[in-house]
Design an enzyme around this catalytic site. Sequence first.
Site, PDB file in Angstrom:
ATOM      1  N   TYR A 158       0.844  -1.196   0.000  1.00  0.00           N
ATOM      2  CA  TYR A 158       0.000   0.000   0.000  1.00  0.00           C
ATOM      3  C   TYR A 158       0.881   1.249   0.000  1.00  0.00           C
ATOM      4  O   TYR A 158       0.671   2.178  -0.790  1.00  0.00           O
ATOM      5  CB  TYR A 158      -0.927  -0.028   1.223  1.00  0.00           C
ATOM      6  CG  TYR A 158      -1.666   1.262   1.458  1.00  0.00           C
ATOM      7  CD1 TYR A 158      -2.722   1.642   0.637  1.00  0.00           C
ATOM      8  CD2 TYR A 158      -1.299   2.120   2.498  1.00  0.00           C
ATOM      9  CE1 TYR A 158      -3.405   2.835   0.847  1.00  0.00           C
ATOM     10  CE2 TYR A 158      -1.969   3.305   2.712  1.00  0.00           C
ATOM     11  CZ  TYR A 158      -3.020   3.660   1.881  1.00  0.00           C
ATOM     12  OH  TYR A 158      -3.679   4.847   2.087  1.00  0.00           O
ATOM     13  N   GLU A 200     -11.135   6.067   5.742  1.00  0.00           N
ATOM     14  CA  GLU A 200     -10.424   6.850   6.759  1.00  0.00           C
ATOM     15  C   GLU A 200     -11.332   7.087   7.970  1.00  0.00           C
ATOM     16  O   GLU A 200     -10.883   7.035   9.118  1.00  0.00           O
ATOM     17  CB  GLU A 200      -9.932   8.183   6.195  1.00  0.00           C
ATOM     18  CG  GLU A 200      -8.792   8.068   5.201  1.00  0.00           C
ATOM     19  CD  GLU A 200      -7.448   7.663   5.803  1.00  0.00           C
ATOM     20  OE1 GLU A 200      -7.320   7.596   7.043  1.00  0.00           O
ATOM     21  OE2 GLU A 200      -6.519   7.406   5.030  1.00  0.00           O
ATOM     22  N   TRP A 208      -4.761   1.909  10.712  1.00  0.00           N
ATOM     23  CA  TRP A 208      -5.014   1.828   9.270  1.00  0.00           C
ATOM     24  C   TRP A 208      -4.818   0.399   8.780  1.00  0.00           C
ATOM     25  O   TRP A 208      -5.510  -0.039   7.873  1.00  0.00           O
ATOM     26  CB  TRP A 208      -4.116   2.803   8.511  1.00  0.00           C
ATOM     27  CG  TRP A 208      -4.363   2.763   7.036  1.00  0.00           C
ATOM     28  CD1 TRP A 208      -3.496   2.352   6.068  1.00  0.00           C
ATOM     29  CD2 TRP A 208      -5.564   3.110   6.343  1.00  0.00           C
ATOM     30  NE1 TRP A 208      -4.085   2.441   4.834  1.00  0.00           N
ATOM     31  CE2 TRP A 208      -5.358   2.898   4.962  1.00  0.00           C
ATOM     32  CE3 TRP A 208      -6.809   3.578   6.760  1.00  0.00           C
ATOM     33  CZ2 TRP A 208      -6.333   3.135   4.000  1.00  0.00           C
ATOM     34  CZ3 TRP A 208      -7.790   3.826   5.795  1.00  0.00           C
ATOM     35  CH2 TRP A 208      -7.538   3.600   4.438  1.00  0.00           C
TER      36      TRP A 208
END
Length: 194
Positions: free
Chosen positions: A19, A41, A49
């Site tokens: 990512y 988010e 995350w």
Amino acid sequence: MKSLIRCPWCEGFDLYRQYHDTEWGVPLHDSRQLFELLILEGAQAGLSWSTVLKKRETYREAFDNFDPKKIANYDDKKVAELLVNPGIIRNRLKVAATIGNAKAYLALERSGQPFNQFLWAFVKNKPIQNNHLSLSELPSNSPESDAMSRALLKAGFKFVGTTICYAFMQASGMINDHLVSCHRHAAVKRKTKI
């Protein structure tokens, strides 16, 4: 072979590194993809995350590939399905916010304000290039994320506090917060030149 230097936050597992190396900080202009990222988010609030990243594909399936038109029409039966889906974060407020955010997104678009243009205006349509040397220098918000948060809240969005907006701006390439030592800092900077 020399190993790549990355931002330290992404070390730990392959999906996180991938990512970081391919998506994080690359300017994103597609409205639907920006909507997806903003929702994810917001889902992250209070979590890491990496938790959201591991669930991203299931999120896409569960939320009709983040199609705002479909999400805006979710009924109680669909909400009940989502709240028992172990592949997403089963938080009633976050699920409700996703539906409300889809409605707010559609209202913006109907008013003649494309979502991507609305968001990128907060950085004057050009990524902010930071030159941080360590993670301790990274802020959790900025004047731009403060303004974005206020505008999104005014437009009816939820889970869009300034910290969430700053993380969103980093991820979507509105802000280049790769550390200077990271192999992606210069690469992302080159991609953002107009």
